[in-house]
Design an enzyme around this catalytic site. Structure first.
Site, PDB file in Angstrom:
ATOM      1  N   GLY A 176       1.630  -1.103 -15.203  1.00  0.00           N
ATOM      2  CA  GLY A 176       2.758  -0.532 -14.460  1.00  0.00           C
ATOM      3  C   GLY A 176       4.072  -0.899 -15.137  1.00  0.00           C
ATOM      4  O   GLY A 176       5.077  -1.156 -14.475  1.00  0.00           O
ATOM      5  N   ASP A 207      -5.005   5.562 -16.596  1.00  0.00           N
ATOM      6  CA  ASP A 207      -5.028   5.697 -15.137  1.00  0.00           C
ATOM      7  C   ASP A 207      -5.881   4.549 -14.610  1.00  0.00           C
ATOM      8  O   ASP A 207      -7.106   4.532 -14.780  1.00  0.00           O
ATOM      9  CB  ASP A 207      -5.636   7.050 -14.735  1.00  0.00           C
ATOM     10  CG  ASP A 207      -5.740   7.194 -13.223  1.00  0.00           C
ATOM     11  OD1 ASP A 207      -5.365   6.242 -12.499  1.00  0.00           O
ATOM     12  OD2 ASP A 207      -6.201   8.254 -12.753  1.00  0.00           O
ATOM     13  N   SER A 211       1.994  -8.285  -2.028  1.00  0.00           N
ATOM     14  CA  SER A 211       3.159  -7.805  -1.276  1.00  0.00           C
ATOM     15  C   SER A 211       3.310  -8.588   0.023  1.00  0.00           C
ATOM     16  O   SER A 211       2.302  -8.972   0.630  1.00  0.00           O
ATOM     17  CB  SER A 211       2.996  -6.320  -0.944  1.00  0.00           C
ATOM     18  OG  SER A 211       4.018  -5.913  -0.045  1.00  0.00           O
ATOM     19  N   TYR A 216      -2.395   0.318   2.321  1.00  0.00           N
ATOM     20  CA  TYR A 216      -1.693  -0.510   1.326  1.00  0.00           C
ATOM     21  C   TYR A 216      -1.892  -1.995   1.654  1.00  0.00           C
ATOM     22  O   TYR A 216      -2.212  -2.796   0.769  1.00  0.00           O
ATOM     23  CB  TYR A 216      -0.207  -0.138   1.363  1.00  0.00           C
ATOM     24  CG  TYR A 216       0.675  -0.934   0.418  1.00  0.00           C
ATOM     25  CD1 TYR A 216       0.696  -0.646  -0.949  1.00  0.00           C
ATOM     26  CD2 TYR A 216       1.500  -1.950   0.891  1.00  0.00           C
ATOM     27  CE1 TYR A 216       1.526  -1.364  -1.810  1.00  0.00           C
ATOM     28  CE2 TYR A 216       2.326  -2.665   0.042  1.00  0.00           C
ATOM     29  CZ  TYR A 216       2.329  -2.368  -1.317  1.00  0.00           C
ATOM     30  OH  TYR A 216       3.148  -3.073  -2.173  1.00  0.00           O
ATOM     31  N   LYS A 232      -3.599  -4.914  -0.645  1.00  0.00           N
ATOM     32  CA  LYS A 232      -2.840  -6.068  -1.143  1.00  0.00           C
ATOM     33  C   LYS A 232      -3.378  -7.398  -0.603  1.00  0.00           C
ATOM     34  O   LYS A 232      -3.281  -8.421  -1.282  1.00  0.00           O
ATOM     35  CB  LYS A 232      -1.353  -5.903  -0.807  1.00  0.00           C
ATOM     36  CG  LYS A 232      -0.674  -4.792  -1.602  1.00  0.00           C
ATOM     37  CD  LYS A 232      -0.653  -5.088  -3.103  1.00  0.00           C
ATOM     38  CE  LYS A 232       0.179  -4.098  -3.891  1.00  0.00           C
ATOM     39  NZ  LYS A 232       0.197  -4.375  -5.333  1.00  0.00           N
ATOM     40  N   ILE A 269      12.239  -4.912  -3.126  1.00  0.00           N
ATOM     41  CA  ILE A 269      12.843  -4.957  -4.464  1.00  0.00           C
ATOM     42  C   ILE A 269      13.320  -3.549  -4.827  1.00  0.00           C
ATOM     43  O   ILE A 269      12.577  -2.578  -4.681  1.00  0.00           O
ATOM     44  CB  ILE A 269      11.814  -5.453  -5.520  1.00  0.00           C
ATOM     45  CG1 ILE A 269      11.135  -6.761  -5.070  1.00  0.00           C
ATOM     46  CG2 ILE A 269      12.467  -5.602  -6.887  1.00  0.00           C
ATOM     47  CD1 ILE A 269      12.037  -7.963  -4.921  1.00  0.00           C
TER      48      ILE A 269
HETATM   49  P1  NAD Z   1       7.207   1.506  -9.131  1.00  0.00           P
HETATM   50  O1  NAD Z   1       6.645   2.640  -8.355  1.00  0.00           O
HETATM   51  O2  NAD Z   1       8.660   1.466  -9.393  1.00  0.00           O
HETATM   52  O3  NAD Z   1       6.424   1.372 -10.523  1.00  0.00           O
HETATM   53  C1  NAD Z   1       5.026   1.299 -10.523  1.00  0.00           C
HETATM   54  C2  NAD Z   1       4.486   1.631 -11.897  1.00  0.00           C
HETATM   55  O4  NAD Z   1       3.050   1.693 -11.808  1.00  0.00           O
HETATM   56  C3  NAD Z   1       4.971   3.003 -12.374  1.00  0.00           C
HETATM   57  O5  NAD Z   1       5.431   2.926 -13.704  1.00  0.00           O
HETATM   58  C4  NAD Z   1       3.746   3.891 -12.236  1.00  0.00           C
HETATM   59  O6  NAD Z   1       3.708   4.953 -13.157  1.00  0.00           O
HETATM   60  C5  NAD Z   1       2.616   2.881 -12.461  1.00  0.00           C
HETATM   61  N1  NAD Z   1       1.356   3.368 -11.900  1.00  0.00           N
HETATM   62  C6  NAD Z   1       1.163   3.918 -10.675  1.00  0.00           C
HETATM   63  N2  NAD Z   1      -0.102   4.321 -10.537  1.00  0.00           N
HETATM   64  C7  NAD Z   1      -0.733   4.035 -11.701  1.00  0.00           C
HETATM   65  C8  NAD Z   1      -2.050   4.230 -12.184  1.00  0.00           C
HETATM   66  N3  NAD Z   1      -2.996   4.847 -11.447  1.00  0.00           N
HETATM   67  N4  NAD Z   1      -2.360   3.813 -13.431  1.00  0.00           N
HETATM   68  C9  NAD Z   1      -1.418   3.221 -14.209  1.00  0.00           C
HETATM   69  N5  NAD Z   1      -0.148   3.017 -13.812  1.00  0.00           N
HETATM   70  C10 NAD Z   1       0.189   3.428 -12.579  1.00  0.00           C
HETATM   71  O7  NAD Z   1       6.685   0.176  -8.397  1.00  0.00           O
HETATM   72  P2  NAD Z   1       7.390  -1.244  -8.191  1.00  0.00           P
HETATM   73  O8  NAD Z   1       8.256  -1.132  -6.998  1.00  0.00           O
HETATM   74  O9  NAD Z   1       7.919  -1.750  -9.473  1.00  0.00           O
HETATM   75  O10 NAD Z   1       6.121  -2.106  -7.742  1.00  0.00           O
HETATM   76  C11 NAD Z   1       5.351  -2.846  -8.671  1.00  0.00           C
HETATM   77  C12 NAD Z   1       4.301  -3.628  -7.885  1.00  0.00           C
HETATM   78  O11 NAD Z   1       4.943  -4.476  -6.947  1.00  0.00           O
HETATM   79  C13 NAD Z   1       3.341  -2.747  -7.080  1.00  0.00           C
HETATM   80  O12 NAD Z   1       2.050  -3.299  -7.114  1.00  0.00           O
HETATM   81  C14 NAD Z   1       3.906  -2.807  -5.675  1.00  0.00           C
HETATM   82  O13 NAD Z   1       2.944  -2.581  -4.692  1.00  0.00           O
HETATM   83  C15 NAD Z   1       4.421  -4.242  -5.650  1.00  0.00           C
HETATM   84  N6  NAD Z   1       5.481  -4.455  -4.652  1.00  0.00           N
HETATM   85  C16 NAD Z   1       6.669  -3.825  -4.773  1.00  0.00           C
HETATM   86  C17 NAD Z   1       7.658  -4.045  -3.818  1.00  0.00           C
HETATM   87  C18 NAD Z   1       9.026  -3.397  -3.907  1.00  0.00           C
HETATM   88  O14 NAD Z   1       9.803  -3.533  -2.950  1.00  0.00           O
HETATM   89  N7  NAD Z   1       9.349  -2.704  -4.965  1.00  0.00           N
HETATM   90  C19 NAD Z   1       7.401  -4.907  -2.756  1.00  0.00           C
HETATM   91  C20 NAD Z   1       6.176  -5.526  -2.669  1.00  0.00           C
HETATM   92  C21 NAD Z   1       5.212  -5.303  -3.638  1.00  0.00           C
END
Ligand code: NAD
Length: 263
Positions: A21, A71, A145, A159, A163, A192
Site C-alpha cells: 500500500g 492485488d 486500526s 473492517y 483488523k 489520519i
Molecule cells: P489509503 O487508501 O490512502 O491507501 C491505501 C493504499 O493501499 C492505496 O495506495 C491502495 O491502492 C492500496 N491498496 C488497496 N487495496 C489494495 C490491494 N488489493 N492490493 C494492493 N494494494 C492495495 O489508505 P491509508 O489511509 O493510508 O491506510 C493505510 C492503512 O492504515 C490501511 O490498512 C488502513 O486500514 C489503516 N488505517 C488507516 C487509518 C486512517 O485514518 N487513514 C486509520 C486506521 C487504520
C-alpha cells in the site's frame, strides 16, 4: 550488548524493506522515512501509476527502489511477488481497504474481498517472510486500526473483523517466532489525513451524508490532541519499530491515535 549511537540505532542502511500500500497515504509516508534512514525498498500496490510517481520522488535518497503491481486480494499474485523479491529484512503490511457498508447488506463476496485484502494477505505475507528467514529472523509491522479496539463509525463491522484479525495474528506470530529472531508488532492508527480518508470526507459532504459528517465531527471532538494525524506521524513510529531503537519490543499494539483510545 554493544552500545550503539542514536544515529546507528535509527539507521536502516544495508536493510531491505517491503511495504504494501505504498502508493499513497501511510504506506507512502513510511517509504519516505525508511528511504531517508537508508533502507532499500520493495514497494507494492495495486495502483502502478502512483507507485511510479513515488519511485520518482524517492530518487533523491539514492536507495534502491523496486515497484510491484500486486492485488493483495489474490494469493497467487502474492506468491509470485515473493518469487521476484530478494531477501527482505523488514516487512510492513500496510495496505487496507475501508469501505462502509450497512451490516444488513453485507454479502459473501463483499466480506470475502475485505478479508482477503485486509487480513488473509497479511498472513500470506508473514508466512513468506518467516519461511524465508527462519534462521535469522526479521521485523514485521502490521497495520491495524483503532476501529478494531473501539468501534466508533457505523457500517464497518467487516473492517473491524478484519483488523481485529490482524491484531490476533500479530500477537500469535510474535509469540511463536520471537525465539527465531522475529519482532512482530501492530501499529494502531487513529484518524489520519490520507487520500483514503479525504475521499471519504468528500463523499460524505457531496452526498450530504449527515450521519457520516456527524461521526467525523464527534470523532474529532473526542480526540485529546484535537486534530487528525498526518501520515508522517505514523511513519515515524513505523521507523522506530523497524529500527534497532526498538529491539526489545514485540507482540505490541502501538496506537498512533492522538489519544483516541484513552478518552
Ligand atoms: P489509503 O487508501 O490512502 O491507501 C491505501 C493504499 O493501499 C492505496 O495506495 C491502495 O491502492 C492500496 N491498496 C488497496 N487495496 C489494495 C490491494 N488489493 N492490493 C494492493 N494494494 C492495495 O489508505 P491509508 O489511509 O493510508 O491506510 C493505510 C492503512 O492504515 C490501511 O490498512 C488502513 O486500514 C489503516 N488505517 C488507516 C487509518 C486512517 O485514518 N487513514 C486509520 C486506521 C487504520
Amino acid at each position: 550488548m554493544v552500545y550503539k549511537s542514536l544515529i546507528e540505532l535509527i539507521s536502516l542502511k544495508g536493510r531491505k524493506a517491503l511495504i504494501t500500500g505504498a502508493a499513497m497515504g501511510i504506506g507512502k509516508a513510511i517509504a519516505f522515512r525508511f528511504a531517508e534512514a537508508g533502507a532499500d525498498l520493495e514497494l507494492v500496490d495495486i495502483n502502478y501509476e502512483k507507485l511510479l510517481e513515488v519511485k520518482e520522488q524517492l530518487s533523491k535518497y539514492g536507495v534502491e527502489v523496486n515497484i510491484h503491481r500486486v492485488d493483495l486480494g489474490n494469493k497467487a499474485e502474492i506468491d509470485a511477488l515473493w518469487n521476484k523479491v530478494g531477501d527482505i529484512d523488514i516487512l510492513v503490511n500496510n495496505a487496507g481497504i475501508y469501505v462502509f457498508r450497512d451490516t444488513l447488506e453485507i454479502d459473501e463476496d463483499f466480506l470475502e474481498k475485505v478479508m482477503q485484502v485486509n487480513l488473509y494477505s497479511v498472513l500470506w505475507m508473514c508466512q513468506h517472510m518467516i519461511r524465508r528467514r527462519l534462521d535469522k529472523g526479521g521485523v514485521i509491522i502490521n497495520v491495524a486500526s483503532i476501529e478494531a479496539i473501539m468501534p466508533f463509525a457505523k457500517n464497518l463491522v467487516h473492517y473491524d473483523m478484519s483488523k481485529i484479525g490482524v491484531i490476533g495474528l500479530t500477537r500469535t506470530l510474535a509469540r511463536e517466532y520471537g525465539g527465531r529472531g522475529f519482532r512482530i508488532n501492530a501499529l494502531v492508527p487513529g484518524g489520519i489525513e490520507t487520500e483514503g480518508v479525504k475521499k471519504l470526507r468528500k463523499k460524505a459532504v457531496m452526498g450530504l451524508r449527515i450521519d457520516m459528517i456527524k461521526t467525523a465531527y464527534d470523532f474529532k471532538t473526542r480526540l485529546p490532541l484535537g486534530r487528525f494525524g498526518e501520515p508522517d506521524e505514523v511513519a515515524r513510529v513505523a521507523l522506530f519499530l523497524a529500527s534497532d531503537l526498538s529491539t526489545y519490543i514485540t507482540g505490541a499494539l502501538i496506537p498512533v491515535d492522538g489519544g483516541f483510545l484513552s478518552s
